[in-house]
Design a protein around this motif. Sequence first.
Motif, short mmCIF file in Angstrom:
data_model
loop_
_atom_site.label_atom_id
_atom_site.label_comp_id
_atom_site.label_asym_id
_atom_site.label_seq_id
_atom_site.Cartn_x
_atom_site.Cartn_y
_atom_site.Cartn_z
N VAL A 30 0.97 -1.19 -0.07
CA VAL A 30 -0.06 0.12 0.11
C VAL A 30 1.00 1.40 -0.08
O VAL A 30 0.42 2.37 -0.82
CB VAL A 30 -0.97 -0.06 1.01
CG1 VAL A 30 -1.73 1.39 1.20
CG2 VAL A 30 -1.94 -1.19 1.36
N VAL A 31 1.85 1.18 0.84
CA VAL A 31 2.54 2.45 0.93
C VAL A 31 3.35 3.10 -0.25
O VAL A 31 3.07 4.22 -0.69
CB VAL A 31 3.86 2.28 2.02
CG1 VAL A 31 4.76 3.26 2.09
CG2 VAL A 31 3.42 1.71 3.52
N PRO A 32 4.09 2.41 -1.04
CA PRO A 32 4.53 2.95 -2.29
C PRO A 32 3.59 3.17 -3.38
O PRO A 32 3.42 4.52 -4.07
CB PRO A 32 5.44 2.03 -2.89
CG PRO A 32 5.09 0.63 -2.34
CD PRO A 32 4.37 0.82 -1.03
N LEU A 33 2.31 2.29 -3.38
CA LEU A 33 1.37 2.80 -4.34
C LEU A 33 0.62 4.18 -3.98
O LEU A 33 0.22 5.05 -4.90
CB LEU A 33 0.38 1.70 -4.39
CG LEU A 33 0.68 0.23 -4.93
CD1 LEU A 33 -0.17 -0.71 -4.95
CD2 LEU A 33 1.09 0.58 -6.41
N LEU A 34 0.16 4.28 -2.50
CA LEU A 34 -0.34 5.52 -2.28
C LEU A 34 0.50 6.79 -2.44
O LEU A 34 0.16 7.80 -2.87
CB LEU A 34 -0.68 5.51 -0.78
CG LEU A 34 -1.99 4.70 -0.54
CD1 LEU A 34 -2.42 4.57 1.09
CD2 LEU A 34 -3.35 5.12 -1.22
N ALA A 35 1.86 6.50 -2.22
CA ALA A 35 2.80 7.48 -2.23
C ALA A 35 3.06 7.97 -3.82
O ALA A 35 3.04 9.34 -4.11
CB ALA A 35 4.23 7.15 -1.81
N ALA A 36 2.86 7.08 -4.84
CA ALA A 36 3.12 7.33 -6.34
C ALA A 36 1.72 8.07 -6.93
O ALA A 36 1.63 8.98 -7.73
CB ALA A 36 3.24 5.92 -6.91
N VAL A 37 0.53 7.75 -6.05
CA VAL A 37 -0.74 8.67 -6.34
C VAL A 37 -0.90 9.83 -5.88
O VAL A 37 -1.38 10.77 -6.43
CB VAL A 37 -1.85 7.42 -6.27
CG1 VAL A 37 -3.14 8.24 -6.59
CG2 VAL A 37 -1.67 6.39 -7.14
N PHE A 38 -0.68 9.72 -4.38
CA PHE A 38 -1.19 11.17 -3.74
C PHE A 38 0.26 11.87 -3.28
O PHE A 38 0.09 12.97 -2.92
CB PHE A 38 -1.93 10.78 -2.45
CG PHE A 38 -3.27 10.27 -2.87
CD1 PHE A 38 -4.17 10.87 -3.19
CD2 PHE A 38 -3.49 8.75 -2.82
CE1 PHE A 38 -5.63 10.27 -3.48
CE2 PHE A 38 -4.50 7.94 -3.26
CZ PHE A 38 -5.63 8.95 -3.43
N GLY A 39 1.50 11.74 -3.55
CA GLY A 39 2.49 12.14 -2.78
C GLY A 39 3.01 11.88 -1.60
O GLY A 39 2.23 10.92 -1.12
N GLY A 40 3.99 12.12 -1.16
CA GLY A 40 4.72 11.49 0.10
C GLY A 40 3.99 11.89 1.29
O GLY A 40 3.17 11.00 1.99
N LYS A 41 3.91 12.96 1.85
CA LYS A 41 3.28 13.45 2.97
C LYS A 41 1.80 13.19 2.91
O LYS A 41 1.29 12.68 4.06
CB LYS A 41 3.49 15.00 3.49
CG LYS A 41 4.97 15.01 4.21
CD LYS A 41 4.98 16.41 4.57
CE LYS A 41 6.36 16.77 5.08
NZ LYS A 41 6.51 18.20 5.73
N ALA A 42 1.14 13.64 1.86
CA ALA A 42 -0.16 13.46 1.90
C ALA A 42 -0.73 11.71 1.92
O ALA A 42 -1.60 11.55 2.58
CB ALA A 42 -0.96 13.83 0.34
N SER A 43 0.13 11.23 1.32
CA SER A 43 -0.21 9.51 1.25
C SER A 43 -0.06 9.10 2.84
O SER A 43 -0.88 8.17 3.15
CB SER A 43 0.63 8.73 0.36
OG SER A 43 2.05 8.82 0.92
N THR A 44 0.93 9.52 3.76
CA THR A 44 1.08 9.09 5.02
C THR A 44 -0.17 9.61 5.92
O THR A 44 -0.63 8.82 6.76
CB THR A 44 2.20 9.56 5.74
OG1 THR A 44 2.25 11.17 5.78
CG2 THR A 44 3.52 9.04 4.82
N GLY A 45 -0.84 10.68 5.44
CA GLY A 45 -2.04 11.18 6.31
C GLY A 45 -3.37 10.58 5.89
O GLY A 45 -4.05 10.29 6.88
N ILE A 46 -3.08 9.98 4.61
CA ILE A 46 -4.25 9.25 4.18
C ILE A 46 -4.39 7.73 5.17
O ILE A 46 -5.36 7.24 5.22
CB ILE A 46 -4.47 9.01 2.62
CG1 ILE A 46 -4.95 10.25 1.91
CG2 ILE A 46 -5.14 7.86 2.20
CD1 ILE A 46 -4.52 10.43 0.52
N LEU A 47 -3.19 7.32 5.00
CA LEU A 47 -2.99 5.80 5.44
C LEU A 47 -3.00 5.61 7.02
O LEU A 47 -3.88 4.77 7.71
CB LEU A 47 -1.70 5.22 5.08
CG LEU A 47 -1.22 3.80 5.51
CD1 LEU A 47 -2.40 3.00 4.77
CD2 LEU A 47 0.03 3.37 4.76
#
Length: 243
Positions: A30-47
């Motif tokens: 999940v981690v790299p896929l969300l980072a690729a779609v939403f960006g770094g910090k934004a993806s950690t906030g979503i997850l």
Amino acid sequence: MDTWQFAMIVAAALLVGFSKTGIGGVVMIVVPLLAAVFGGKASTGILLPMLIIGDIFAVTWYHRHGDWAGIRRLLPWTIAGLIAGIGVGNLIDDRLFVLLIGVSVLVCLCILVVLETKGSRVHPPDGTWFFALIGLTAGFCTMIGNVAGPIFSVYLLARRYDKQGFLGTSAWFFMVINLIKLPLQIFFWKNIGVPTLLMSAALIPAILVGAVIGVAVVRRVPEKPFRWLVIGMTFVAVIRLFL
């Protein structure tokens, strides 16, 4: 949010639930896929809010088997690692943040491969320096990329837990750490707000479905081949972050 982004978030919710009651390494996909779609910090906030909901399911399942003495031994070092992660995250731009997520996942993948290939032959040291190193690394990696699972597994191996102790201690440890991370990300990174929390609440059914599937899969599917499949898929997803 377009259809592709929405599908990614629902898939992430399912995999978070699955990882909390089934095979933990799945969440690394999940981690790299969300980072690729939403960006770094934004993806950690979503997850992160989704992980906390998954932690609640995991603690409900395994709460009686947690070793609080072991958790307390690692907690101060892990919090220091969280603080270091917060500081680094504030100093770099989002592209570097995404690359740092990729590096964190690769480090955890390497640890996971060693654990898979060596198994019971892995004998970690039992010194204060070792637990300090594990705590600092786990705290930093979980702050940057939510991927401290394999690092924490090394600590659990060093403590020689049985299967139930392994699962229960992991469940409690990550719920405590993720709850500590929540206000840090809200106030220092400002990547979690009311919309993020409402979205995570709406995804509770998907996380629950993933958790139920995780329990069923662990009982019926050979775990080792599945874990190698997860490692391979995660490696491919990480490589995409560097392109």
